[in-house]
Design a protein around this motif. Structure first.
Motif, PDB file in Angstrom:
ATOM      1  N   LEU A 147      -7.781  -7.116  -2.841  1.00 55.75           N
ATOM      2  CA  LEU A 147      -7.035  -8.240  -3.369  1.00 55.75           C
ATOM      3  C   LEU A 147      -6.318  -8.988  -2.249  1.00 55.75           C
ATOM      4  N   SER A 148      -5.700  -8.235  -1.355  1.00 56.72           N
ATOM      5  CA  SER A 148      -4.949  -8.880  -0.291  1.00 56.72           C
ATOM      6  C   SER A 148      -5.908  -9.613   0.645  1.00 56.72           C
ATOM      7  N   PHE A 149      -7.073  -9.043   0.812  1.00 55.74           N
ATOM      8  CA  PHE A 149      -8.094  -9.683   1.626  1.00 55.74           C
ATOM      9  C   PHE A 149      -8.490 -11.020   0.996  1.00 55.74           C
ATOM     10  N   LYS A 192      -7.439   0.927  -2.653  1.00 54.74           N
ATOM     11  CA  LYS A 192      -8.643   0.164  -2.346  1.00 54.74           C
ATOM     12  C   LYS A 192      -8.596  -1.220  -2.978  1.00 54.74           C
ATOM     13  N   SER A 193      -8.239  -1.255  -4.262  1.00 55.99           N
ATOM     14  CA  SER A 193      -8.245  -2.559  -4.920  1.00 55.99           C
ATOM     15  C   SER A 193      -7.148  -3.455  -4.361  1.00 55.99           C
ATOM     16  N   LEU A 233       2.087  -6.485  -6.407  1.00 58.56           N
ATOM     17  CA  LEU A 233       0.691  -6.096  -6.641  1.00 58.56           C
ATOM     18  C   LEU A 233       0.515  -4.582  -6.511  1.00 58.56           C
ATOM     19  N   GLY A 234       1.253  -3.978  -5.588  1.00 56.12           N
ATOM     20  CA  GLY A 234       1.183  -2.533  -5.407  1.00 56.12           C
ATOM     21  C   GLY A 234       1.580  -1.788  -6.668  1.00 56.12           C
ATOM     22  N   LEU A 235       2.431  -2.420  -7.469  1.00 53.41           N
ATOM     23  CA  LEU A 235       2.855  -1.796  -8.720  1.00 53.41           C
ATOM     24  C   LEU A 235       1.859  -2.055  -9.844  1.00 53.41           C
ATOM     25  N   ILE A 271       0.832  -1.204   0.000  1.00 52.12           N
ATOM     26  CA  ILE A 271       0.000   0.000   0.000  1.00 52.12           C
ATOM     27  C   ILE A 271       0.867   1.256   0.000  1.00 52.12           C
ATOM     28  N   ASP A 272       1.930   1.232   0.795  1.00 49.40           N
ATOM     29  CA  ASP A 272       2.837   2.388   0.815  1.00 49.40           C
ATOM     30  C   ASP A 272       3.446   2.635  -0.554  1.00 49.40           C
ATOM     31  N   LEU A 273       3.860   1.565  -1.194  1.00 52.85           N
ATOM     32  CA  LEU A 273       4.473   1.703  -2.509  1.00 52.85           C
ATOM     33  C   LEU A 273       3.463   2.243  -3.519  1.00 52.85           C
ATOM     34  N   ASN A 274       2.255   1.692  -3.440  1.00 52.35           N
ATOM     35  CA  ASN A 274       1.184   2.137  -4.326  1.00 52.35           C
ATOM     36  C   ASN A 274       0.924   3.641  -4.161  1.00 52.35           C
TER      37      ASN A 274
END
Ligand SMILES: Nc1ncnc2c1ncn2[C@@H]1O[C@H](COP(=O)(O)OP(=O)(O)OP(=O)(O)O)[C@@H](O)[C@H]1O
Ligand SMILES: [Mg+2]
Lengths: 333, 280
Positions: free
Chosen positions: B200-202, B195-196, B187-189, B105-108
């Motif tokens: 996804l991680s959930f 949100k997505s 995935l963050g990239l 999330i931070d990277l995103n």
């Protein structure tokens, strides 16, 4: 396209040389065959409405986007093949502030300085020096998210010149700034050029390009539609423009027809429903135009005659004004 | 919000001469270590300025542990103290695995805010940006683990493996979490929004943590589910961590965790770096 690499001689005078740059998004040709030859040591302006392809072109030249076609040399290095060499000599200040908003101004600049290779102590010194130079000394210990728009823009530019780059890309450096902050940014740009940096900036403001840029490329729909100094661009359009402000908007069509017939000139109607704009090459004809209108009983509240503004340049190049184009772009989105 | 306006207007900003703006020298490129250090410092400063981001490593573990101990303890194992011996290692694994997604999330966020672009135009060794951040995340994972183990001890958790066993378990968790983080950075990239990525991680973590041996002994499950549970990386880690804490760990259990970690890193670290370099 690739064979043109051989036809592109490296020049010591040019900061950027590009041939046939293309970037395609889906079906849209965001950048559609851009050629550039930007001499070192000047401010070069990209002028164009929203969606013209300014950001996309800059991002390609700054190694962030891979062109779909075309070749370029940036500071004498092959774009795509020698990106590391290019990166060590350029800097980019993006359209939107690209700084860690949670960190303070000081922390941001210190981090950048460390990433540029300064030791911890030197990094702090360089950061304070820049904060002072940019009038941000008092805000040094405040988080950037608490900065005003103008301060943010300055810290963003400061972060780009921790090590003075040979080539600096500024993407819309003054969008959303008040005139005062805009002047500060202009001063910074002039100082950087004074110290030998080449600056490539984009703008939607005709005035900004006029004031700041030594040469201007007018971009529309991914293509450069005109290039030159501001006076060259103006001269290309014609020597002068007569703006007439009518008392009654309903006279506009009649006034336009009259001028077209009697003075043999081209007439534009701009957004203002009570104004008429005519290209007039001979100043002597201005008096005649005014008296023709008076004779027909068309009342004038104001008129001006001058060299064309860049807005008018844009108008005559594209057939619509820069602002009008921006609206049209939004509607199609 | 008004203070800067007053300050900005009250004083004419006089920019000093251009010599100050131009840097006096062009330093040599920073070493890889210095680059990683600069990024790690940034992550630490972010914790200092945004302490709320520590909720996930402080509150989550506490809530999870209390909730599961008292909610299920009586029902599943008969007594909460007894269940805690079984549950704590598993829930520790689950909690830390779940908070690894914040790395992504931070990277995103960095990408959407354009900071990423700035880093990418620097002549630095790019993986340093991710490694620096991940190292600080490992500190965060340790904090979460220590809080949970501490609370567990208060509630009656008695690890038979002693201090050494607990430390061994902690090291395994950190190694695994570091490897797992690469999935989220990749995935963050890829995904567009925070949100997505959460969604996804959930979707990934829910089945992985619940269809595992974290909460229940898999021998009570239908056989087709037992198969999945036994190859689920979370189960593999939970088994080894439980072993360490209770002093029954086997070399095989440890090796499996290391194998899983190496596989995750070998796939997702290069994939992340590929995406990082080629992101447009
Ligand atoms: N990542 C992308 N995906 C799809 N289309 C894109 C992308 N980036 C840009 N475009 C499209 O390419 C065109 C040019 O965009 P670009 O951002 O270069 O324009 P611009 O001149 O910088 O405009 P502005 O003044 O609004 O910043 C636009 O129509 C835009 O919608
Ligand atoms: Mg743009």
């Amino acid at each position: 396209m690739l064979e043109s690499a051989k036809q592109l001689p490296r020049s010591d005078f040019l900061a950027i040389e590009a041939k046939g740059l293309v970037k395609i998004y889906g079906k849209q040709r965001a950048v559609d065959g851009v050629d550039l030859a930007i001499p070192k040591g000047m401010v070069y302006g990209f002028l164009g409405p929203n969606g013209a392809g300014k950001t996309t072109t800059i991002r390609m030249l700054a190694t962030l986007l891979k062109p779909d076609a075309g070749v370029a040399h940036v500071l004498g290095h092959d774009l795509g093949k020698e990106n590391d060499e290019i990166r060590s000599r350029i800097s980019l200040t993006g359209q939107y502030a690209s700084i860690d908003e949670d960190l303070t101004g000081m922390e941001n600049l210190t981090m950048m300085a460390k990433l540029m290779g300064y030791s911890r102590r030197e990094a702090k010194m360089r950061a304070s020096e820049l904060l002072k130079a940019f009038g941000l000394e008092e805000a040094a210990k405040r988080q950037v998210k608490k900065y005003s728009g103008g301060m943010r823009r300055r810290i963003d530019i400061a972060a780009s010149i921790v090590v003075t780059p040979d080539l600096l890309f500024l993407d819309e450096p003054t969008s959303g700034l008040d005139p005062r902050s805009r002047n500060q940014v202009w001063d910074i740009v002039r100082m950087l050029v004074g110290s030998g940096t080449t600056v490539l900036l984009t703008t939607q403001y005709l005035e900004e390009a006029d004031q700041l840029a030594d040469r201007i490329a007018v971009i529309n729909k991914g293509k450069i539609i005109a290039e030159g100094t501001s006076s060259e661009l103006k001269a290309a359009v014609g020597s002068g423009t007569l703006n007439i402000q009518l008392v009654r908007p309903e006279d506009r069509v009649r006034a336009g027809n009259l001028l077209q017939q009697k003075i043999l000139t081209t007439v534009h109607h701009s957004g203002d429903s009570a104004s008429v704009t005519a290209q007039i090459n001979d100043p002597a004809l201005v008096a005649e135009a005014i008296s023709e209108l008076a004779r027909e009983g068309i009342a004038i509240s104001d008129f001006s005659f001058g060299r064309p503004s860049l807005d008018e340049v844009f108008l005559s190049l594209t057939g619509h004004s820069a602002e009008g184009e921006a609206d049209a772009e939004e509607e199609t989105l | 919000m008004t203070d800067y306006i007053e300050q900005d207007a009250s004083r004419t900003v006089e920019f000093p001469m251009s010599e100050t703006i131009a840097s006096s020298k062009r330093p040599a490129r920073p070493t890889v270590l210095a680059t990683i250090g600069a990024f790690a410092t940034r992550a630490l400063l972010r914790i200092k300025h945004v302490p709320e981001q520590m909720f996930d490593v402080t509150l989550f573990p506490v809530i999870f542990l209390l909730m599961f101990t008292y909610l299920f303890g009586g029902a599943i194992a008969g007594s909460t103290a007894e269940y805690l011996q079984f549950l704590l290692p598993g829930i520790l694994v689950m909690t830390v695995s779940q908070i690894t997604m914040y790395t992504g999330i931070d990277l995103n966020n960095d990408i959407r805010k354009g900071i990423f672009d700035r880093f990418r135009t620097l002549p630095i060794w790019l993986p340093a940006a991710l490694i620096g951040a991940l190292l600080v995340d490992v500190i965060r994972y340790s904090i979460a683990s220590i809080i949970m183990i501490g609370l567990g001890l208060l509630l009656g958790f008695r690890p038979e493996g002693g201090f050494i066993g607990v430390m061994g378990a902690l090291v395994l968790i950190l190694i695994f979490s570091f490897s797992l983080s690469w999935i989220w950075t990749a995935l963050g990239l890829i995904v567009r929004s925070e949100k997505s990525l959460m969604m996804l991680s959930f979707l990934v973590m829910m089945p992985l943590t619940f269809i595992s041996n974290v909460f229940v002994d898999p021998s009570t499950l239908p056989s087709w589910l037992q198969g999945f549970v036994s190859i689920n990386p979370i189960s593999i880690l939970a088994t080894a961590v439980r072993g360490f804490m209770h002093g029954t760990v086997t070399a095989e259990q440890i090796i499996w965790v290391l194998v899983v970690s190496v596989i995750l890193t070998a796939i997702f670290a290069p994939f992340t770096m590929y995406l990082y370099r080629n992101k447009e």
